[in-house]
Design a protein around this motif. Structure first.
Motif, PDB file in Angstrom:
ATOM      1  N   TYR A 195       0.860  -1.175   0.000  1.00 20.86           N
ATOM      2  CA  TYR A 195       0.000   0.000   0.000  1.00 20.86           C
ATOM      3  C   TYR A 195       0.900   1.230   0.000  1.00 20.86           C
ATOM      4  N   GLY A 196       0.981   1.896  -1.134  1.00 19.80           N
ATOM      5  CA  GLY A 196       1.867   3.052  -1.207  1.00 19.80           C
ATOM      6  C   GLY A 196       1.286   4.127  -2.090  1.00 19.80           C
ATOM      7  N   TRP A 337      -8.158  -4.792   1.036  1.00 20.18           N
ATOM      8  CA  TRP A 337      -7.941  -4.024   2.267  1.00 20.18           C
ATOM      9  C   TRP A 337      -8.508  -4.778   3.467  1.00 20.18           C
ATOM     10  N   ARG A 347       0.092  -6.524   5.107  1.00 20.08           N
ATOM     11  CA  ARG A 347       0.116  -5.155   4.589  1.00 20.08           C
ATOM     12  C   ARG A 347       1.476  -4.523   4.824  1.00 20.08           C
ATOM     13  N   ALA A 349       3.540  -0.882   3.939  1.00 18.28           N
ATOM     14  CA  ALA A 349       3.158   0.454   3.494  1.00 18.28           C
ATOM     15  C   ALA A 349       4.339   1.323   3.086  1.00 18.28           C
ATOM     16  N   PRO A 351       4.310   5.099   2.936  1.00 21.36           N
ATOM     17  CA  PRO A 351       3.396   6.218   3.163  1.00 21.36           C
ATOM     18  C   PRO A 351       3.789   7.526   2.496  1.00 21.36           C
ATOM     19  N   GLU A 595      -7.297   5.516   4.102  1.00 17.58           N
ATOM     20  CA  GLU A 595      -7.657   4.640   5.219  1.00 17.58           C
ATOM     21  C   GLU A 595      -8.992   5.049   5.835  1.00 17.58           C
TER      22      GLU A 595
END
Ligand code: ADP
Ligand code: ZN
Ligand code: ZN
Length: 713
Positions: A195-196, A337, A347, A349, A351, A595
């Motif tokens: 998740y990026g 998700w 997950r 990440a 960010p 999110e």
């Protein structure tokens, strides 16, 4: 049983020869048909390709491993009446057992015949080849591969130093990539959800993970949602892995290229395979890693035939082969998700953007505050024009996103209220000013724009609403001198046009890009500092429960095109013109808070009993009249309601599809909902043969199909 009857049409060969199962594409009596029985004088390894007779035809078939398929309709065939295979395609390594199992799973899960699916994912040219021609193709493929390897290596590829976040992600990934699968409890690893945010360096992570797998002598499969994105990714992989053999697999290849690339992967010569959804079925004997980029993208779902999700099959395939799979996205699908929330996916990440670039500041522009004065269009508001002028003065690029192509969605007569409807569909025909046509985007029906209203003769017929073509025209009028370029399905019809357009944007030859969602995806534009979405509100009130999820992803992605260059990031901006600035979706967008958005959407889905908290299938029927389609669906529902498993599922009344009629065909659909995947699958499994039988009873019915895990409701 139909299969058996077909086989009996020519003389049988005798009972003494060994029997084999062969998967063939026999769509005329498709059902969950298993492989058919044949006899062969020679012993053939499962996965071998053969040519077999079926009725009066000769078809390509795959010798199928025994025992796995649950339904074997030819089991009762009289052995003395079986027909012999005609030939074996020699020189080709047999398809692996795990490939066959993947295809069996896909066929069963999506309710199609295994032969139909298996044959449809092989390169079409294979069907036409006899052994000698195949040998020739294999030889050519090997020669091509040798040339790739021998190509002079310019400079050793430079690898950027990993950002701390990338290093952290890779440290965790390395553990997964190194760990022998057998060491984990279930024998397979959890899929990784990377998740990026856009520009956070996900692709670099894919490259490093691929490097890892390649070093271990494994093959790597990378999936992208759209064919347009393959050249760009291919270039990045090719640059990094000079001297390695990389092939692409997508529908834009010539049949000969597709066969060559497929053979290279199948024979283990290609080390990297990059492709669109159909590549998930590439035969790769040493597959060691699967990457699914932009895993949330709806393009991964096939929309006809076997309606498979390449993303979901990639996860299944990784599980089957006990290899890692990385699903990457800035806005993951709520299904993925939720899997991560439950710990079923791991997950990881990223960010932040590489180089500390900020995401563009989001400005929600409240359309209700706009005075409705003449000459002010609702798309190109004065403040928006000002914002565009500012970028023009600074020599920066802007991008305007409007998800509707054509000049105007409908032409209208103010005298009699006539609208440009399509005579064959329940839809408007879109006004295209460029070629002065009224074109139906559903059936393709096109006519010249009438000079006057066809019903009352009024000459003053006017376009209603706005598409990209009109927006482009208005931009040119309002900002004379600005270099405006439109990128949508109409402006990129010819081969090479899209590439040329993209190159012009990259080269700075364009000031303002106007386009549909085509421009929001993946492209690494460096000079764009301003992105505007004009009137995207439609999706907020759609009857499709996934519309907000798609809109959020599109807008995040569109915004992601701005400020990719860290220097410009600080002043980059995304502008959303909306009548509903208070909507939770836009509020989350303004904070770049996927999110938060996911949390509220998931809560809504849970309380409404929608995926990922329930499992859906859609039964669709098409006929000349809605009554016929409805009668079929109603009969199907009555039959299913009588099953014991019906207590676990909910079958909704049938309704017309959102575009009920296309090309004079009426389309109805019926939703089936179940709390568990297995209950749904049990129902579908029992239903399928009955639906085939019902089709024969309902004479006017043209087609029916089951869509498992449908995306568009
Ligand atoms: P994403 O796939 O998440 O959108 P990319 O992998 O395309 O992000 O990275 C965005 C940009 O940052 C690319 O131009 C890429 O070359 C660059 N980049 C990625 N990782 C690094 C790094 N560690 N150091 C410097 N530049 C990087
Ligand atoms: Zn009229
Ligand atoms: Zn039409």
């Amino acid at each position: 049983m139909v299969d058996t009857a077909q086989q009996l049409m020519t003389a049988p060969v005798g009972a003494d020869l060994p029997r084999i199962k062969v998967a063939v594409d026999a769509p005329q009596h498709s059902g969950i048909g298993g492989p058919l029985d044949y006899v062969s004088e020679v012993v053939l390894a499962p996965g071998s390709l053969v040519r077999v007779p079926l009725g009066k035809r000769e078809l390509l078939g795959i010798v199928w491993p025994r025992g796995a398929q649950a339904i074997e309709p030819t089991e009762y065939a009289d052995p003395s009446k079986l027909r012999a295979i005609l030939a074996v395609l020699e020189g080709l390594t047999p398809l692996s057992a795990s490939w066959c199992r993947l295809l069996e799973f896909a066929a069963a899960y999506y309710q199609r015949g295994v032969g139909e699916v298996a044959l449809s994912v092989l390169p079409p040219q294979l069907r036409e080849l006899q052994s000698p021609q195949l040998q020739l193709r294999l030889k050519r493929m090997r020669k091509w591969v040798a040339e790739q390897i021998a190509a002079p290596v310019q400079a050793s590829p430079s690898r950027p130093t990993l950002s701390p976040a990338q290093a952290e992600v890779l440290a965790q990934l390395d553990a997964l990539l190194t760990e022998p699968a057998s060491a984990t409890a279930k024998g397979a690893q959890a899929p990784v959800l990377l998740y990026g945010v856009t520009g956070s360096g996900k692709t670099e992570v894919y490259l490093r993970a691929a490097e890892h797998a390649l070093k271990q002598g494994r093959q790597v499969l990378v999936l992208v949602p759209e064919i347009n994105l393959t050249p760009q990714l291919e270039a990045r992989f090719a640059e990094r892995f000079v001297g390695r053999v990389l092939v692409s697999l997508h529908s834009g290849l010539t049949p000969a290229q597709r066969l060559r690339n497929w053979l290279a992967a199948h024979e283990g010569q290609a080390e990297l395979v990059l492709g669109t959804r159909l590549a998930v079925f590439a035969s790769m004997p040493r597959l060691g890693l699967i990457v699914v980029d932009e895993e949330h993208d709806p393009s991964y779902k096939q929309q006809d035939g076997a309606r498979y999700s390449a993303r979901d099959l990639a996860v299944y395939r990784a599980h089957l082969e006990k290899i890692p799979v990385i699903l990457g996205s800035a806005t993951p699908s709520l299904e993925s998700w939720q899997h991560a929330n439950q710990g079923r996916y791991k997950r990881l990440a990223l960010p932040e953007r590489i180089g500390g670039g900020a995401l563009p500041r989001v400005r929600l522009f409240d359309m209700r505050l706009m005075p409705l004065s003449k000459g002010v269009t609702t798309a190109l508001t004065r403040p928006l024009l000002e914002a565009l002028r500012l970028r023009l003065e600074r020599g920066e690029q802007s991008l305007i996103f409007l998800n509707r192509r054509g000049y105007a969605p409908v032409l209208h007569c103010s005298e009699c209220n006539w609208k440009s409807d399509c005579p064959h569909c329940s839809a408007w025909r879109v006004f295209h000013k460029g070629d002065r046509s009224l074109r139906c985007h559903h059936c393709g029906f096109s006519e010249r724009v009438p000079a006057a209203c066809p019903t009352c003769g009024n000459q003053d017929i006017a376009p209603l609403g706005r598409g990209t073509e009109r927006l482009e025209e208005q931009l040119r009028e309002q900002l004379p001198g600005a270099r405006v370029l439109r990128i949508d399905a109409d402006s990129t019809k010819l081969k090479g046009e899209l590439e040329a357009h993209m190159a012009a944007v990259h080269a700075g030859e364009v000031d303002i890009v106007v386009g549909t969602q085509m421009i929001t995806k993946g492209h690494d534009f460096r000079r764009i500092t301003f992105v505007a979405a004009v009137n995207p509100d439609g999706a907020l009130f759609s009857s499709d429960f996934r519309a907000p999820e798609r809109l959020f992803a599109l807008l995040m992605q569109a915004g992601g095109r701005a400020g990719r260059d860290a220097e410009q990031a600080a002043r980059s901006e995304m502008w959303v013109q909306t009548w509903h600035p208070e909507h939770a979706l836009y509020k989350a967008l303004a904070k770049h808070d996927f999110e938060d958005f996911a949390k509220s959407q998931l809560a809504e889905r849970e309380s409404a009993g929608l995926p990922p908290f329930a499992h859906l299938a859609m039964l669709r029927a098409e006929a000349r009249t809605p009554e016929v389609a409805k009668a079929f669906l109603d009969a199907a529902a009555r039959w299913a309601q009588a099953l014991p498993v019906a207590a676990e599922v909910l079958i909704y009344p049938c309704i017309p599809m959102s575009v009920a009629r296309i090309a004079n065909v009426e389309r109805m659909q019926m939703l089936v909902e179940a709390p568990s995947r297995s209950a749904l699958q049990r129902l579908l499994w029992l239903w399928n043969p009955e639906l085939h039988a019902l089709k024969r009873e309902h004479k006017g019915l043209m087609r029916w199909a089951v869509d498992v895990d449908p995306l568009a409701i």
